[in-house]
Design a protein around this motif. Structure first.
Motif, mmCIF file in Angstrom:
data_model
loop_
_atom_site.group_PDB
_atom_site.id
_atom_site.type_symbol
_atom_site.label_atom_id
_atom_site.label_comp_id
_atom_site.label_asym_id
_atom_site.label_seq_id
_atom_site.Cartn_x
_atom_site.Cartn_y
_atom_site.Cartn_z
ATOM 1 N N LEU A 142 1.287 -3.474 -2.406
ATOM 2 C CA LEU A 142 0.634 -2.260 -2.909
ATOM 3 C C LEU A 142 1.604 -1.080 -2.881
ATOM 4 O O LEU A 142 1.722 -0.331 -3.859
ATOM 5 N N LEU A 143 2.321 -0.914 -1.775
ATOM 6 C CA LEU A 143 3.233 0.212 -1.634
ATOM 7 C C LEU A 143 4.458 0.083 -2.539
ATOM 8 O O LEU A 143 5.092 1.092 -2.864
ATOM 9 N N ALA A 144 4.759 -1.144 -2.950
ATOM 10 C CA ALA A 144 5.952 -1.377 -3.771
ATOM 11 C C ALA A 144 5.682 -1.291 -5.265
ATOM 12 O O ALA A 144 6.619 -1.118 -6.052
ATOM 13 N N GLU A 145 4.431 -1.428 -5.667
ATOM 14 C CA GLU A 145 4.107 -1.536 -7.097
ATOM 15 C C GLU A 145 4.181 -0.161 -7.775
ATOM 16 O O GLU A 145 3.391 0.727 -7.465
ATOM 17 N N PRO A 146 5.104 0.038 -8.705
ATOM 18 C CA PRO A 146 5.251 1.360 -9.332
ATOM 19 C C PRO A 146 4.030 1.799 -10.134
ATOM 20 O O PRO A 146 3.809 2.999 -10.316
ATOM 21 N N ASN A 147 3.221 0.857 -10.620
ATOM 22 C CA ASN A 147 2.029 1.222 -11.395
ATOM 23 C C ASN A 147 0.831 1.593 -10.521
ATOM 24 O O ASN A 147 -0.222 1.967 -11.041
ATOM 25 N N LEU A 148 0.994 1.475 -9.203
ATOM 26 C CA LEU A 148 -0.119 1.765 -8.288
ATOM 27 C C LEU A 148 0.221 2.877 -7.310
ATOM 28 O O LEU A 148 -0.351 2.951 -6.222
ATOM 29 N N VAL A 149 1.131 3.753 -7.687
ATOM 30 C CA VAL A 149 1.588 4.798 -6.779
ATOM 31 C C VAL A 149 0.433 5.696 -6.330
ATOM 32 O O VAL A 149 0.282 6.001 -5.135
ATOM 33 N N GLU A 150 -0.418 6.120 -7.259
ATOM 34 C CA GLU A 150 -1.510 7.024 -6.889
ATOM 35 C C GLU A 150 -2.490 6.342 -5.938
ATOM 36 O O GLU A 150 -2.972 6.955 -4.973
ATOM 37 N N LEU A 151 -2.807 5.087 -6.214
ATOM 38 C CA LEU A 151 -3.709 4.353 -5.327
ATOM 39 C C LEU A 151 -3.074 4.177 -3.951
ATOM 40 O O LEU A 151 -3.733 4.396 -2.919
ATOM 41 N N ALA A 152 -1.807 3.788 -3.906
ATOM 42 C CA ALA A 152 -1.124 3.593 -2.628
ATOM 43 C C ALA A 152 -1.072 4.893 -1.840
ATOM 44 O O ALA A 152 -1.325 4.911 -0.622
ATOM 45 N N ASP A 153 -0.755 5.988 -2.515
ATOM 46 C CA ASP A 153 -0.699 7.278 -1.831
ATOM 47 C C ASP A 153 -2.059 7.656 -1.253
ATOM 48 O O ASP A 153 -2.147 8.211 -0.145
ATOM 49 N N ALA A 154 -3.122 7.364 -1.993
ATOM 50 C CA ALA A 154 -4.469 7.686 -1.516
ATOM 51 C C ALA A 154 -4.811 6.866 -0.274
ATOM 52 O O ALA A 154 -5.390 7.389 0.695
ATOM 53 N N PHE A 155 -4.458 5.573 -0.285
ATOM 54 C CA PHE A 155 -4.719 4.719 0.878
ATOM 55 C C PHE A 155 -3.960 5.225 2.097
ATOM 56 O O PHE A 155 -4.491 5.284 3.206
ATOM 57 N N ILE A 156 -2.692 5.582 1.889
ATOM 58 C CA ILE A 156 -1.858 5.992 3.014
ATOM 59 C C ILE A 156 -2.250 7.376 3.527
ATOM 60 O O ILE A 156 -2.166 7.652 4.728
ATOM 61 N N ALA A 157 -2.704 8.255 2.642
ATOM 62 C CA ALA A 157 -3.047 9.614 3.052
ATOM 63 C C ALA A 157 -4.288 9.666 3.940
ATOM 64 O O ALA A 157 -4.411 10.544 4.802
ATOM 65 N N ASP A 158 -5.209 8.729 3.745
ATOM 66 C CA ASP A 158 -6.463 8.715 4.497
ATOM 67 C C ASP A 158 -6.313 7.779 5.697
ATOM 68 O O ASP A 158 -6.043 6.585 5.522
ATOM 69 N N PRO A 159 -6.482 8.266 6.941
ATOM 70 C CA PRO A 159 -6.276 7.416 8.118
ATOM 71 C C PRO A 159 -7.159 6.176 8.160
ATOM 72 O O PRO A 159 -6.760 5.145 8.708
ATOM 73 N N ARG A 160 -8.368 6.245 7.590
ATOM 74 C CA ARG A 160 -9.291 5.101 7.691
ATOM 75 C C ARG A 160 -8.812 3.907 6.872
ATOM 76 O O ARG A 160 -8.687 2.800 7.422
ATOM 77 N N PRO A 161 -8.531 4.045 5.556
ATOM 78 C CA PRO A 161 -8.000 2.890 4.836
ATOM 79 C C PRO A 161 -6.598 2.495 5.299
ATOM 80 O O PRO A 161 -6.235 1.313 5.235
ATOM 81 N N ARG A 162 -5.830 3.464 5.794
ATOM 82 C CA ARG A 162 -4.509 3.134 6.341
ATOM 83 C C ARG A 162 -4.651 2.180 7.530
ATOM 84 O O ARG A 162 -3.943 1.181 7.641
ATOM 85 N N LYS A 163 -5.605 2.501 8.410
ATOM 86 C CA LYS A 163 -5.869 1.637 9.567
ATOM 87 C C LYS A 163 -6.368 0.269 9.110
ATOM 88 O O LYS A 163 -5.965 -0.773 9.650
ATOM 89 N N TRP A 164 -7.244 0.267 8.092
ATOM 90 C CA TRP A 164 -7.756 -1.012 7.590
ATOM 91 C C TRP A 164 -6.621 -1.873 7.031
ATOM 92 O O TRP A 164 -6.566 -3.079 7.292
ATOM 93 N N LEU A 165 -5.717 -1.264 6.275
ATOM 94 C CA LEU A 165 -4.587 -2.009 5.722
ATOM 95 C C LEU A 165 -3.736 -2.629 6.826
ATOM 96 O O LEU A 165 -3.316 -3.795 6.731
ATOM 97 N N LEU A 166 -3.484 -1.854 7.880
ATOM 98 C CA LEU A 166 -2.673 -2.368 8.987
ATOM 99 C C LEU A 166 -3.362 -3.538 9.680
ATOM 100 O O LEU A 166 -2.732 -4.546 9.997
ATOM 101 N N GLU A 167 -4.653 -3.398 9.920
ATOM 102 C CA GLU A 167 -5.378 -4.467 10.620
ATOM 103 C C GLU A 167 -5.511 -5.704 9.748
ATOM 104 O O GLU A 167 -5.414 -6.845 10.236
ATOM 105 N N HIS A 168 -5.736 -5.518 8.445
ATOM 106 C CA HIS A 168 -5.779 -6.657 7.517
ATOM 107 C C HIS A 168 -4.445 -7.384 7.528
ATOM 108 O O HIS A 168 -4.402 -8.626 7.595
ATOM 109 N N THR A 169 -3.348 -6.640 7.484
ATOM 110 C CA THR A 169 -2.021 -7.256 7.470
ATOM 111 C C THR A 169 -1.764 -8.001 8.772
ATOM 112 O O THR A 169 -1.215 -9.118 8.765
ATOM 113 N N ALA A 170 -2.164 -7.410 9.892
ATOM 114 C CA ALA A 170 -1.996 -8.081 11.183
ATOM 115 C C ALA A 170 -2.735 -9.414 11.205
ATOM 116 O O ALA A 170 -2.190 -10.447 11.631
#
Length: 286
Positions: A142-170
């Motif tokens: 998600l963070l690497a895809e150039p066509n999804l920059v706005e979506l990736a930025d939104a996920f990373i900017a908000d602590p809740r989905p950021r935490k979800w992404l980290l836990e999903h990856t773990a």
């Protein structure tokens, strides 16, 4: 300052000052490189297993205890230049360069242009170029895809989905939410801690280059530049990594004239899960 965690040093680079730990020892020194979602603490369990050897760890610019800049764009070749600065300013010769995850391509590219200074190369659950079984974790993709920059930025900017992404990856990697390596080396990059700022800007900058960097490494392979690496190349992979998997390790082994495969019953952070086995692989006589 020197203690059981080694001697703290600072290496200056055009990209910021790097926080370095220099552990005293004899023989050819080890230089250990981390990847994008973590910092040099991923080697905290491996360093004691290399006791007796000089070991150097450091945080790339924007990560861990190294300098964090607001303009943290990552230039082509920057991480190799940072590695070269550490080796040069510490006056190291005949180094064993070890790379994990996104630190693997950095280790390979450093060795390709500094073959006279590298006595051994270690590759731990990493990649170099495309290979049939290579997959990147969904968060990294998600963070690497150039066509999804706005979506990736939104996920990373908000602590809740950021935490979800980290836990999903773990979970996908097979690590629980409370694993010590996450608490020490990964979560602080995404949320900061009492002792450091978060590394979100640096993470976005480096992961944003991922697809371009993979193509650049494909070009390195096709150019024949890896033929300059004639030193022993130890490829020690945790076999329970669903992304940087055994097929990727086989691909890496075929790139070098003097490679050895070491399959270890471990997950992605193989040096954390099985540090003694990794140390044995990296110190075994050629």
């Amino acid at each position: 300052m020197s203690d059981s965690t080694g001697l703290a040093k600072v290496v200056s680079t055009p990209f910021g000052d790097l926080a370095v730990r220099d552990y005293p020892g004899d023989g050819n020194p080890f230089v250990l490189l981390h990847g994008f979602p973590d910092d040099s603490k991923i080697y905290d369990r491996l360093v004691p297993e290399l006791s007796g050897h000089r070991v150097v760890t450091f945080d790339f610019a924007g990560y861990g205890q190294s300098e964090h800049r607001a303009d943290a764009d990552v230039e082509e070749g920057q991480r190799v230049a940072e590695t070269a600065a550490v080796v040069d300013q510490l006056g190291l010769e005949h180094v064993t360069v070890v790379g994990h995850d996104a630190g693997g391509p950095v280790a390979v590219e450093y060795a390709a242009v500094n073959a006279d200074r590298v006595s051994r190369l270690g590759l731990l659950n990493c990649y170099f170029g495309s290979s049939p079984t290579l997959r990147f974790p969904e968060m990294i993709r998600l963070l690497a895809e150039p066509n999804l920059v706005e979506l990736a930025d939104a996920f990373i900017a908000d602590p809740r989905p950021r935490k979800w992404l980290l836990e999903h990856t773990a979970r996908r990697f097979g690590y629980s939410a409370t694993e010590e390596i996450r608490e020490k080396s990964i979560i602080p990059q995404f949320f900061g801690s009492e002792n450091q700022r978060d590394s979100l800007t640096a993470i976005r900058a480096w992961t944003g280059r991922l697809l371009e960097d993979v193509e650049l490494t494909n070009n390195v392979i096709s150019s024949g530049a890896l033929s300059s690496i004639t030193c022993p190349v130890d490829i020690a992979f945790g076999v329970n990594d669903p992304y940087l998997n055994s097929g990727v390790a086989d691909h890496l082994a075929n790139l070098f004239v003097n490679s050895r495969r070491h399959s270890i019953a471990a997950r992605h952070w193989v040096q954390w899960d099985e540090p003694r086995q990794v140390a044995e692989a990296l110190t075994r006589n050629p």
